[in-house]
Every structure is written in structure tokens, then in C-alpha cells.
Design an enzyme around this catalytic site. Sequence first.
Site, PDB file in Angstrom:
ATOM      1  N   SER A  74     -73.039 -21.050 -44.177  1.00  0.00           N
ATOM      2  CA  SER A  74     -72.672 -19.984 -43.235  1.00  0.00           C
ATOM      3  C   SER A  74     -73.285 -19.934 -41.981  1.00  0.00           C
ATOM      4  CB  SER A  74     -73.299 -18.762 -44.053  1.00  0.00           C
ATOM      5  OG  SER A  74     -74.824 -18.714 -44.133  1.00  0.00           O
ATOM      6  N   CYS A 134     -81.648 -20.636 -51.486  1.00  0.00           N
ATOM      7  CA  CYS A 134     -80.929 -20.723 -50.163  1.00  0.00           C
ATOM      8  C   CYS A 134     -81.371 -21.729 -49.224  1.00  0.00           C
ATOM      9  CB  CYS A 134     -81.005 -19.149 -49.584  1.00  0.00           C
ATOM     10  SG  CYS A 134     -80.339 -18.831 -47.787  1.00  0.00           S
ATOM     11  N   HIS A 140     -81.355 -21.682 -46.153  1.00  0.00           N
ATOM     12  CA  HIS A 140     -82.014 -21.489 -45.051  1.00  0.00           C
ATOM     13  C   HIS A 140     -83.427 -21.632 -45.237  1.00  0.00           C
ATOM     14  CE1 HIS A 140     -78.101 -19.799 -43.742  1.00  0.00           C
ATOM     15  NE2 HIS A 140     -78.808 -19.359 -42.504  1.00  0.00           N
ATOM     16  N   CYS A 187     -74.394 -24.536 -49.229  1.00  0.00           N
ATOM     17  CA  CYS A 187     -74.504 -23.122 -49.120  1.00  0.00           C
ATOM     18  C   CYS A 187     -74.498 -22.735 -50.433  1.00  0.00           C
ATOM     19  CB  CYS A 187     -73.592 -22.313 -48.271  1.00  0.00           C
ATOM     20  SG  CYS A 187     -73.736 -20.601 -48.289  1.00  0.00           S
ATOM     21  N   ASN A 188     -75.680 -22.159 -51.025  1.00  0.00           N
ATOM     22  CA  ASN A 188     -75.537 -21.785 -52.370  1.00  0.00           C
ATOM     23  C   ASN A 188     -74.816 -20.411 -52.727  1.00  0.00           C
ATOM     24  OD1 ASN A 188     -78.368 -22.779 -53.761  1.00  0.00           O
ATOM     25  ND2 ASN A 188     -78.695 -22.621 -51.460  1.00  0.00           N
ATOM     26  N   THR A 189     -74.833 -19.560 -51.661  1.00  0.00           N
ATOM     27  CA  THR A 189     -73.769 -18.540 -51.853  1.00  0.00           C
ATOM     28  C   THR A 189     -72.213 -18.869 -51.833  1.00  0.00           C
ATOM     29  OG1 THR A 189     -75.314 -17.286 -50.465  1.00  0.00           O
ATOM     30  CG2 THR A 189     -73.218 -16.018 -50.763  1.00  0.00           C
TER      31      THR A 189
HETATM   32  N1  DGL Z   1     -77.792 -20.439 -46.627  1.00  0.00           N
HETATM   33  C1  DGL Z   1     -76.855 -19.735 -47.467  1.00  0.00           C
HETATM   34  C2  DGL Z   1     -77.216 -20.079 -48.914  1.00  0.00           C
HETATM   35  O1  DGL Z   1     -77.759 -21.274 -49.377  1.00  0.00           O
HETATM   36  C3  DGL Z   1     -76.805 -18.425 -47.440  1.00  0.00           C
HETATM   37  C4  DGL Z   1     -77.081 -17.470 -46.115  1.00  0.00           C
HETATM   38  C5  DGL Z   1     -76.153 -16.463 -45.649  1.00  0.00           C
HETATM   39  O2  DGL Z   1     -76.622 -15.252 -46.553  1.00  0.00           O
HETATM   40  O3  DGL Z   1     -75.206 -16.901 -45.103  1.00  0.00           O
HETATM   41  O4  DGL Z   1     -76.947 -19.168 -49.925  1.00  0.00           O
END
Ligand code: DGL
Length: 268
Positions: A11, A188, A190, A74-76
Site C-alpha cells: 500500500s 505489517c 511498515h 503487504c500482510n493486509t
Molecule cells: N504494509 C501493510 C501490511 O503489511 C499495511 C499498511 C496499510 O494499512 O496500508 O499490512
Amino acid sequence: MSTSPIGVFDSGVGGLSVLNALREALPHERFVYFADAGHAPYGERGDDYVATRTRAVARYLLEVHRIKALVVACNTATAAAIHELRGEHRALPVVGVEPALKPAVAATRTGHIAVIATRVTLASRKFKALHASLAAQADFRIVPCDGLAGAIERGDVAGIAALSERYLREAGRFGSAPGDIDTLVLGCTHYPFIEAELRRHCGESVRFIDTGAPVALQTRRLLAEAGQLVAEGEGAVALLSSADPEALDAAAARWLSRPAGPATAAVA
Ligand code: DGL
């Protein structure tokens, strides 16, 4: 062997933490990194929104950049759409990331593990199934961290400090005594960038678990199996952003372990 690039997508800037591990494991490859910052953060949106964006970015990377593999860093996005993505692109090796609960179970001594991630990741069926499969083996304190990825994205130092303090306090007491949480899962991509801040609130002895290195090894394995690994020559990274290329450049200058070319704007 195929000299087509590997697509890496998040993201926003979080996937740069995975890109570092990928470049380490695959030094001769070309990478195209797409930050969907125009639609971030994903973690507090609906599943459908995240799935639609993930599929659009995958299509864009395939059609415009002819990628030979996709790393959903990205985990999400992984939680919301990895199955659909694999169904849609059967010939494409697709690697996702998910909170590393299993390695955390192997690492913990006290049996108490904190998991921090976005709300969408933690509410997903995929995460719930993973958690249920390991729930008998450890006590997991699961904390959705609304706003934290956004604060990291904006470089909001005060926001990062306040949210880190609040969410780790919510998880419980950290340490190595019986009953303490001794292992923290960074769910996450980030969060590896704020390890120092997180550590201020949970202490030096706590073990942090993230997924960059295992994801990179899995990507290498899949490419090797497909006979698509590049074994010589200099690798490269192209950075793309659906919002602000300058912000991505600034994040890359700060967080990438090796330099990348200047970021450009892209629409997916
Ligand atoms: N970096 C993203 C993850 O690993 C999520 C960041 C977002 O909320 O966009 O879930």
C-alpha cells in the site's frame, strides 16, 4: 532464466522492508516496486476495497511491466486477496506475507506472544485460521494498530511514538519473567522501520519476528523451480507510486539498504 522483473507491491513504503530482503537473496534480479500510496492505508478499509486494489495492481504490473513473479509485500493485501490473485494468474508465481505466528511459537520461552498488525489483517479469515491452528501452543495477544502504518507513511514521529506506546501497553507486560510477553510479531511490513521506537516500549530482551527473509527465500525457491532465476549481472530497482514519487524517494533514501533509481508516478 528470465530477465523480466519481479513485481513487489505494498500500500505504501512498508514493502521496502521486504524489498531489502529480496535484493539480499536475489542480487542479480530486476525489481519493480509499486507503492499504492494513492489508496493507502489499506489496513482500515474494507476487504473488498483492498482486494480490488490488489487485483488492479497485479494486472498493471503484469500488463505494463511483464513481471515474471509477484511478491505481495503487504500482510493486509495478502489476507484480502492472495487466493483470488493465484486463481486469476495461475502461471504466475505469487508470494504473499502473513504474520509469522509459527516462528514466534518456536521462539518464545514464556509462551506469551504479542501480534501487531492492521485491523483488516487481523479480522481476516486467513489470519483467524492461522491463529486457531496455533492457539493451543501459546498465548497470543492480538492488537490491531489503527493509524500506525499511516503515521509511518507520513513520517509523523510524534504519532508513531504515541501509537507505539499505546498499542504495546494494550498487549500487556513485556519481559522474560514467567507471564511476560517475550516475542513480538511485526504483522505489517511498515513496522520493521520503527523497531527502535517499539523497543523503547517493550525493552531490549524481547524478540521481534518479521517476514522479510523467509519471503525472499520462498521467492528464490519458486523462481529456481520455474527455471527463471538470474544468476549473474547487476540487479536494479524501479520505484513507482500511485501518489507522490518524491515521498517514495525520500522513504527509499532512508530505508533501502542499497540505492534505487528515482521514483516515478504510475496509475494502476
Ligand atoms: N504494509 C501493510 C501490511 O503489511 C499495511 C499498511 C496499510 O494499512 O496500508 O499490512
